[in-house]
Design an enzyme around this catalytic site. Structure first.
Site, PDB file in Angstrom:
ATOM      1  N   LYS A 163       0.818  -1.182   0.181  1.00 51.65           N
ATOM      2  CA  LYS A 163       0.032  -0.070  -0.114  1.00 51.65           C
ATOM      3  C   LYS A 163       0.893   1.192   0.131  1.00 51.65           C
ATOM      4  CE  LYS A 163      -4.469  -1.469   1.103  1.00 51.65           C
ATOM      5  NZ  LYS A 163      -5.671  -1.484   2.103  1.00 51.65           N
ATOM      6  N   LYS A 172      -4.366 -10.692  -6.466  1.00 52.02           N
ATOM      7  CA  LYS A 172      -5.599 -10.824  -6.042  1.00 52.02           C
ATOM      8  C   LYS A 172      -7.051  -9.996  -6.477  1.00 52.02           C
ATOM      9  CE  LYS A 172      -6.237  -8.071  -1.709  1.00 52.02           C
ATOM     10  NZ  LYS A 172      -6.446  -7.869  -0.702  1.00 52.02           N
ATOM     11  N   LYS A 212     -11.416  -4.811  -4.204  1.00 53.52           N
ATOM     12  CA  LYS A 212     -12.052  -3.750  -4.362  1.00 53.52           C
ATOM     13  C   LYS A 212     -11.616  -2.521  -4.784  1.00 53.52           C
ATOM     14  CE  LYS A 212     -13.493  -4.194   0.289  1.00 53.52           C
ATOM     15  NZ  LYS A 212     -12.178  -3.974   1.163  1.00 53.52           N
TER      16      LYS A 212
HETATM   17  P1  TYM Z   1     -11.042  -6.673   3.339  1.00 54.94           P
HETATM   18  O1  TYM Z   1     -11.999  -5.337   3.221  1.00 54.94           O
HETATM   19  O2  TYM Z   1      -9.804  -6.335   2.237  1.00 54.94           O
HETATM   20  O3  TYM Z   1     -11.635  -7.699   2.711  1.00 54.94           O
HETATM   21  C1  TYM Z   1     -12.596  -8.519   3.550  1.00 54.94           C
HETATM   22  C2  TYM Z   1     -12.516 -10.030   3.435  1.00 54.94           C
HETATM   23  O4  TYM Z   1     -12.510 -10.417   2.224  1.00 54.94           O
HETATM   24  C3  TYM Z   1     -11.309 -11.159   1.827  1.00 54.94           C
HETATM   25  N1  TYM Z   1     -10.722 -11.065   0.474  1.00 54.94           N
HETATM   26  C4  TYM Z   1     -10.857 -12.249  -0.425  1.00 54.94           C
HETATM   27  N2  TYM Z   1     -10.746 -13.295  -0.427  1.00 54.94           N
HETATM   28  C5  TYM Z   1     -10.434 -14.186  -1.329  1.00 54.94           C
HETATM   29  N3  TYM Z   1     -10.003 -13.694  -2.470  1.00 54.94           N
HETATM   30  C6  TYM Z   1     -10.047 -12.235  -2.585  1.00 54.94           C
HETATM   31  N4  TYM Z   1      -9.776 -11.680  -3.915  1.00 54.94           N
HETATM   32  C7  TYM Z   1     -10.219 -11.401  -1.486  1.00 54.94           C
HETATM   33  N5  TYM Z   1     -10.179 -10.131  -1.501  1.00 54.94           N
HETATM   34  C8  TYM Z   1     -10.453  -9.875  -0.107  1.00 54.94           C
HETATM   35  C9  TYM Z   1     -10.424 -10.793   2.877  1.00 54.94           C
HETATM   36  O5  TYM Z   1      -9.262 -11.679   3.129  1.00 54.94           O
HETATM   37  C10 TYM Z   1     -11.384 -10.591   4.101  1.00 54.94           C
HETATM   38  O6  TYM Z   1     -11.392 -11.650   4.962  1.00 54.94           O
HETATM   39  N6  TYM Z   1      -8.057  -5.881   7.150  1.00 54.94           N
HETATM   40  C11 TYM Z   1      -9.378  -6.538   6.663  1.00 54.94           C
HETATM   41  C12 TYM Z   1     -10.586  -6.036   7.438  1.00 54.94           C
HETATM   42  C13 TYM Z   1     -10.295  -6.273   9.000  1.00 54.94           C
HETATM   43  C14 TYM Z   1     -10.532  -7.525   9.604  1.00 54.94           C
HETATM   44  C15 TYM Z   1     -10.352  -7.137  11.049  1.00 54.94           C
HETATM   45  C16 TYM Z   1     -10.695  -8.867   9.268  1.00 54.94           C
HETATM   46  C17 TYM Z   1     -10.296  -5.182   9.859  1.00 54.94           C
HETATM   47  N7  TYM Z   1     -10.273  -5.829  11.232  1.00 54.94           N
HETATM   48  C18 TYM Z   1     -10.329  -8.368  11.946  1.00 54.94           C
HETATM   49  C19 TYM Z   1     -10.560  -9.730  10.365  1.00 54.94           C
HETATM   50  C20 TYM Z   1     -10.360  -9.654  11.670  1.00 54.94           C
HETATM   51  C21 TYM Z   1      -9.411  -6.070   5.435  1.00 54.94           C
HETATM   52  O7  TYM Z   1      -8.828  -5.043   4.900  1.00 54.94           O
HETATM   53  O8  TYM Z   1     -10.310  -6.970   4.695  1.00 54.94           O
END
Ligand code: TYM
Length: 336
Positions: free
Chosen positions: A115, A197, A200
């Site tokens: 990032k 990957k 969004k």
């Molecule tokens: P975020 O918002 O990027 O994504 C949310 C969830 O979607 C999963 N994900 C994917 N899984 C498979 N293939 C993909 N291409 C893909 N893109 C996203 C992510 O692994 C995630 O599970 N830091 C986290 C949010 C967060 C969080 C937490 C998660 C904040 N606090 C505490 C778990 C526990 C994030 O940015 O997810």
């Protein structure tokens, strides 16, 4: 909440339109887990501002993300839902945990490195300490399991390290959480660059299928998906484009890699891509219908969020008070 059930915590950032990767990697599993576990799901708006956001858009997306959770089958009668900024204990615990986390550990985080490259004009301290806030999210609820996609594994590992260190330095305080990652849907890749990957925040709208994309767009995006010149459907990681499509088709239909290879033997990529597009569109259509109805009732969503924040804050407060006592913060004796 059932004391005998294991606790699950997870979250997604309201930082863009959620993708098929979010759906298969996270939301679908969150819904599948809600009957057997004690689940807490959060819209991580504090995390979202580590990257510059348009304020009005962030506000709108926060509610839309909640509506989407519900459209994916997550039931507010069964789980606790809330918005991260509504429970102050997240930011409060993050400070204490930050004082128990090493600069070197944070510097090694691959997401920070990625990032800071993609947002070179805004390498802020929040981006650097992001994993500490995420550890606070998880540890506040004494979480046993964290269902996420594979991209979040490193963050869960650091949350474990921080929990173990705190427990050793003070005394047992936190449950040490485990990641819960499903193999088939752990890593859904970009349709344009299958080595990366699906995300969004990808500016190329053809690289991602969004949960709210219409059927025509979904079919078009899969038709354009990058593959290779071998024209043979195979679950071969060395051919990332086709492998990703096989993976998606498997995650959506429940078919194994072998079954998919068998049923598309001798079939060209065109027909295979259409089959994947159709399967994904059929999977998402009911989610989209439910989403519109849920989002239309703003008052109901606000009630769910108010109730969720109250329940989450109650659990979080208990952990935070324990932490404050252990680190030596003076507590006013209410009897005085
Ligand atoms: P975020 O918002 O990027 O994504 C949310 C969830 O979607 C999963 N994900 C994917 N899984 C498979 N293939 C993909 N291409 C893909 N893109 C996203 C992510 O692994 C995630 O599970 N830091 C986290 C949010 C967060 C969080 C937490 C998660 C904040 N606090 C505490 C778990 C526990 C994030 O940015 O997810």
């Amino acid at each position: 909440m059932d004391e005998a059930k294991k606790r699950i915590f997870s979250a997604a950032q309201p930082s863009g339109n959620l993708t098929l990767g979010n759906y298969l990697g996270a939301l679908k599993n969150w819904a599948d887990l809600q009957d057997d576990f004690d689940c807490i799901y959060c819209v991580a708006d504090l995390h979202a501002i580590t990257v510059r956001q348009d304020s009005a858009e962030l506000r709108r997306r926060t509610l839309e993300t909640l509506a989407l959770y519900m459209a994916c089958g997550i039931d507010p009668e069964k789980v606790i839902f809330f918005v991260q900024s509504h429970v102050p204990a997240h930011a409060e615990l993050a400070w204490v945990l930050g004082c128990n986390t090493m600069f070197g550990e944070m510097s090694r985080m691959t997401q920070f490195k990625d990032k800071s490259r993609s947002h070179a004009d805004n390498v802020n301290v929040g981006l650097f300490t992001y994993p500490v806030l995420m550890a606070a999210d998880i540890l506040l609820y004494q979480t046993d399991l964290v269902p996420v996609g594979a991209d979040q594994k490193q963050h869960i590992e650091i949350a474990r390290d921080i929990a173990v260190r705190f427990n050793n330095n003070y005394s047992p305080t936190f449950v040490v959480p485990e990641p819960y990652i499903l193999k088939s849907s752990a890593r859904i890749m970009s349709l344009a660059e299958p080595e990366r990957k699906m995300s969004k925040s990808d500016p190329n709208k053809n690289a991602s299928v969004y949960i709210l994309d219409g059927k025509d767009d979904i079919i078009k995006k899969f038709r354009r998906a990058v593959t290779d010149s071998e024209a043979c459907v195979a679950a071969d990681p060395a051919r990332p484009g086709v492998y990703n499509l096989v993976n998606i088709y498997g995650a959506v239909t429940g078919k194994s890699e072998r079954e998919i290879e068998e049923s598309f033997k001798g079939v060209g990529y065109g027909a295979f891509k259409d089959a994947v597009g159709e399967a994904v569109a059929d999977l998402l259509a009911p989610v989209q219908t439910r989403y519109k109805d849920i989002l239309a009732d703003r008052a109901a969503l606000d009630r769910i969020l108010a109730e969720g924040a109250e329940k989450a804050a109650y659990i979080a407060r208990k952990t935070l008070s324990k932490v404050y006592r252990k680190v030596g913060f003076y507590q006013i004796d209410k009897k005085h």
